[in-house]
Design a protein around this motif. Sequence first.
Motif, short mmCIF file in Angstrom:
data_model
loop_
_atom_site.label_atom_id
_atom_site.label_comp_id
_atom_site.label_asym_id
_atom_site.label_seq_id
_atom_site.Cartn_x
_atom_site.Cartn_y
_atom_site.Cartn_z
N ALA A 1 15.38 29.56 -27.46
CA ALA A 1 16.30 30.54 -26.89
C ALA A 1 15.53 31.74 -26.34
CB ALA A 1 17.30 30.99 -27.95
N ARG A 2 14.54 32.21 -27.11
CA ARG A 2 13.75 33.36 -26.68
C ARG A 2 12.94 33.03 -25.43
NH1 ARG A 2 11.02 34.13 -31.12
NH2 ARG A 2 12.62 35.51 -32.02
N GLU A 3 12.40 31.81 -25.36
CA GLU A 3 11.62 31.39 -24.20
C GLU A 3 12.50 31.28 -22.96
OE1 GLU A 3 8.09 30.19 -22.19
OE2 GLU A 3 8.53 31.27 -24.06
N ALA A 4 13.73 30.78 -23.13
CA ALA A 4 14.66 30.67 -22.00
C ALA A 4 14.99 32.06 -21.44
CB ALA A 4 15.93 29.96 -22.43
N LEU A 5 15.23 33.01 -22.32
CA LEU A 5 15.54 34.37 -21.88
C LEU A 5 14.33 35.01 -21.21
CD1 LEU A 5 17.64 35.65 -24.92
CD2 LEU A 5 18.48 34.90 -22.68
N ARG A 6 13.15 34.69 -21.70
CA ARG A 6 11.94 35.24 -21.08
C ARG A 6 11.81 34.74 -19.64
NH1 ARG A 6 7.19 33.70 -19.60
NH2 ARG A 6 7.50 31.57 -20.37
N ILE A 7 12.03 33.44 -19.44
CA ILE A 7 11.94 32.85 -18.10
C ILE A 7 12.94 33.50 -17.15
CG2 ILE A 7 12.33 30.73 -16.77
CD1 ILE A 7 11.26 29.17 -19.21
N LEU A 8 14.18 33.65 -17.60
CA LEU A 8 15.22 34.25 -16.76
C LEU A 8 14.90 35.71 -16.45
CD1 LEU A 8 18.40 32.74 -18.42
CD2 LEU A 8 17.31 32.03 -16.30
N SER A 9 14.31 36.40 -17.42
CA SER A 9 13.94 37.80 -17.21
C SER A 9 12.83 37.93 -16.17
CB SER A 9 13.50 38.43 -18.53
OG SER A 9 13.10 39.77 -18.35
N GLU A 10 11.83 37.05 -16.25
CA GLU A 10 10.73 37.08 -15.29
C GLU A 10 11.19 36.75 -13.88
OE1 GLU A 10 7.66 34.52 -16.68
OE2 GLU A 10 6.93 35.94 -18.21
N GLU A 11 12.24 35.92 -13.77
CA GLU A 11 12.77 35.57 -12.46
C GLU A 11 13.75 36.61 -11.93
OE1 GLU A 11 14.35 31.64 -12.55
OE2 GLU A 11 12.41 30.71 -12.99
N GLY A 12 13.98 37.67 -12.71
CA GLY A 12 14.85 38.74 -12.27
C GLY A 12 16.33 38.43 -12.35
N LEU A 13 16.69 37.42 -13.14
CA LEU A 13 18.10 37.02 -13.23
C LEU A 13 18.85 37.74 -14.35
CD1 LEU A 13 17.72 33.17 -12.64
CD2 LEU A 13 18.39 34.92 -10.99
N ILE A 14 18.13 38.22 -15.35
CA ILE A 14 18.76 38.97 -16.44
C ILE A 14 17.96 40.23 -16.71
CG2 ILE A 14 19.74 36.90 -17.52
CD1 ILE A 14 17.48 37.06 -19.60
N ALA A 15 18.59 41.16 -17.40
CA ALA A 15 17.91 42.41 -17.75
C ALA A 15 18.34 42.82 -19.15
CB ALA A 15 18.27 43.51 -16.75
N ARG A 16 17.42 43.40 -19.89
CA ARG A 16 17.73 43.88 -21.24
C ARG A 16 17.99 45.38 -21.17
NH1 ARG A 16 16.18 40.10 -25.23
NH2 ARG A 16 15.03 38.33 -24.37
N ARG A 17 19.19 45.78 -21.60
CA ARG A 17 19.59 47.18 -21.55
C ARG A 17 19.81 47.71 -22.95
NH1 ARG A 17 24.13 46.95 -16.70
NH2 ARG A 17 22.69 46.35 -15.01
N ARG A 18 19.22 48.88 -23.22
CA ARG A 18 19.35 49.48 -24.53
C ARG A 18 20.82 49.78 -24.81
NH1 ARG A 18 15.35 54.28 -25.91
NH2 ARG A 18 13.94 52.48 -25.65
N GLY A 19 21.28 49.30 -25.92
CA GLY A 19 22.66 49.54 -26.32
C GLY A 19 23.65 48.56 -25.73
N ALA A 20 23.20 47.73 -24.76
CA ALA A 20 24.11 46.78 -24.11
C ALA A 20 23.65 45.34 -24.29
CB ALA A 20 24.24 47.10 -22.62
#
Length: 229
Positions: free
Chosen positions: A37-56
């Motif tokens: 799961a963590r690796e999948a989120l990392r891939i999507l983050s590097e491709e600019g498809l998701i973003a991690r927002r503090r508090g959200a």
Amino acid sequence: MADQLKKDILSGRLKPGDQLQTELELCDIHNISRYTAREALRILSEEGLIARRRGAGTVVAELHAPAFAQPIGDFDSILKYARDAHFELRSTRTAEREELTNIGLKGRYTLFEGVRRQETAPPIAMTKIYALSTLAPDKETLVTLQTSISEWIEKTHSIPVNKVSQRMEAVALSRNEAKALQVEKSSPALKTSRRYFDPTGKVVLYSESLHPSGRFVYEMQLDRKRNRE
């Protein structure tokens, strides 16, 4: 899991600002390890498809740029698209008379069907290419072609393409078209058709492409001419 989430984002099923599940929730939903799961989120983050927002938490990112942008109005831009957006062949056969009549062609044409894409990204377009059978490359040649079919015809048969006509219209994708392009049924798309003419006026090549919304744009600059006294 990464591929499924990417498909959901690019198809619009998940929209910018939508919140994704936590790593633990993704593990339960997809029956995967936390590492996966963590690796999948990392891939999507590097491709600019998701973003991690503090508090959200993790949310779907804004997609600002389409997969492919093409200038419109010059011959070279059409050839550049054929070179840069790789044609992935799915099937080939002799075109039937009825389908040729529907698009205004006469004679014997070979039909190549497939998708255009850049690297491993979702398809930019679903494409049909009708090439005059006496000039068409064989399947083995096509799958290794590093240039456009029209350029290959010019070089191989010494028949220049001196005019291209182009038509564009907005359409809704059918179920099968949407499945091939990894989007929802009835999603909006831009349909482009092009006729490539030899010096005698014969159509040596006809292409028809369906571009799903958000993956392809045309760019054109218009200069206003003013009369000078």
